[in-house]
Write a protein that holds these residues in place. Structure first.
Motif: not given
Length: 332
Positions: A12-14, A73-78, A119-122, A308-321
């Motif tokens: 996560q970039l922050g 890699l996750v960060g604020p949109g857009p 999106n990652s956090a969700a 940490d929710s967005a970073a955790i979600g980013a890792a989950a994103l790759m696993l789901q994909s």
């Protein structure tokens, strides 16, 4: 399925630096690391830093490269997933014209993608909580800005460019304060940490306390400080946090009615200290005003790990994909 056989990595970039997490197939956290240094403006230097830190992170956890499902890699949109770039005003302008994913794919030889933090956090909250695909789920995410991610039938709702459900840019007042997005009166301009801190500085007592702390605290640190004052009984600070919660709740009600939500989680650093105030305010508002309140209940909860929710979600994103390609990870 062996939950440790595959793992995903999220970065996560922050404003607080880079946050790294690795999770297994069951959503368990295998490791976490924060590097507080400010990300470089030169995107090529940023890519080199990410590649180096990725390798060092895996080595420290003794995780084999061959078991990695990839890096998000996750960060604020857009964001722009077609060219792998971040186009937020919160990231260096030079990054908006640079594909972050492509050179990392070549260097690390793994799947790499960019993603919106909300999106990652969700997705992370949906997956780690093992929420049924029958639920219509949303995660409201607050860091410096305010966003949301919605999961419908087990997949992220993305819109045309993966920049959907920008909750912070719902207008509360069409003649209100101008916003960088081009709109006026956006909820972010009234409820986000910067806006609330601006109001806090109009109170002499709070202004002095925040000024004393400002030397060592960034914006989110000051917002945490204000929230702690509220939790400890400072009436003025509590009023300001309630103002944020009330204004955010108005936008959340609109989101709930648009998607007929039945489960909402609040996540992100903005909810880390006084999240209970936001949860309470939103629950009350939905019980009183949600359009479908007589048809079903709406669960509102606070993330168990909001920072940490967005970073955790980013890792989950790759696993789901890796398990279900294209389901909730990209537009078909």
């Amino acid at each position: 399925m062996n939950s440790v056989a595959r793992f995903g990595v999220g970065m996560q970039l922050g404003p607080q630096g880079l946050l790294w997490t690795a999770t297994n197939m069951r959503g368990g956290i295998l490791g976490r690391k924060r590097t507080p240094e400010t990300p470089p403006h030169d995107p090529k230097l940023m890519v080199a830093r990410v590649a180096h830190e990725y390798k060092a992170f895996l080595a420290a956890l003794r995780l084999p490269d061959s078991a990695s499902a990839g890096l998000a890699l996750v960060g604020p949109g857009p964001i722009d997933q077609t060219d792998g770039s971040f186009k937020s005003t919160q990231t260096p302008e030079t990054w908006s014209r640079f594909d972050m994913a492509k050179p990392l794919i070549a260097e690390l030889e793994i799947p790499v993608r960019v993603e919106n933090d909300a999106n990652s956090a969700a997705l992370g909250e949906f997956w780690s909580r093992q929420i049924s695909r029958a639920r219509t789920f949303a995660c409201i995410y607050m860091n410096l800005g305010i966003g949301a991610g919605v999961v419908v039938d087990g997949a992220l709702y993305r819109g045309a460019s993966s920049n959907a459900t920008e909750l912070g840019h719902i207008s509360l007042d069409p003649t209100g304060v101008s916003c960088f997005c081009g709109n006026h009166g956006c909820v972010e301009r009234y409820a986000a940490p910067d806006a609330i801190l601006g109001q806090a500085h109009q109170n002499e007592e709070l202004k002095e306390q925040l000024a004393a702390a400002a030397g060592t605290l960034d914006t989110m640190g000051q917002f945490d400080y204000l929230a702690r004052l509220a939790v400890r009984g400072n009436d003025t600070a509590a009023t300001l946090i309630d103002v944020s919660a009330t204004r955010l709740t108005h936008a959340a009600l609109t989101l709930t009615n648009l998607f007929d939500l039945d489960h909402i989680v609040l996540a992100g650093p903005g909810f880390a200290v006084a999240g209970a105030t936001f949860v309470s305010r939103l629950r009350s508002q939905l019980v009183a005003s949600a359009f479908a309140r007589h048809s079903h209940t709406i669960t509102v909860e606070l993330s168990s790990n909001p920072r940490d929710s967005a970073a955790i979600g980013a890792a989950a994103l790759m696993l789901q994909s890796s398990v279900s390609p294209h389901r909730g990870t990209s537009k078909p």
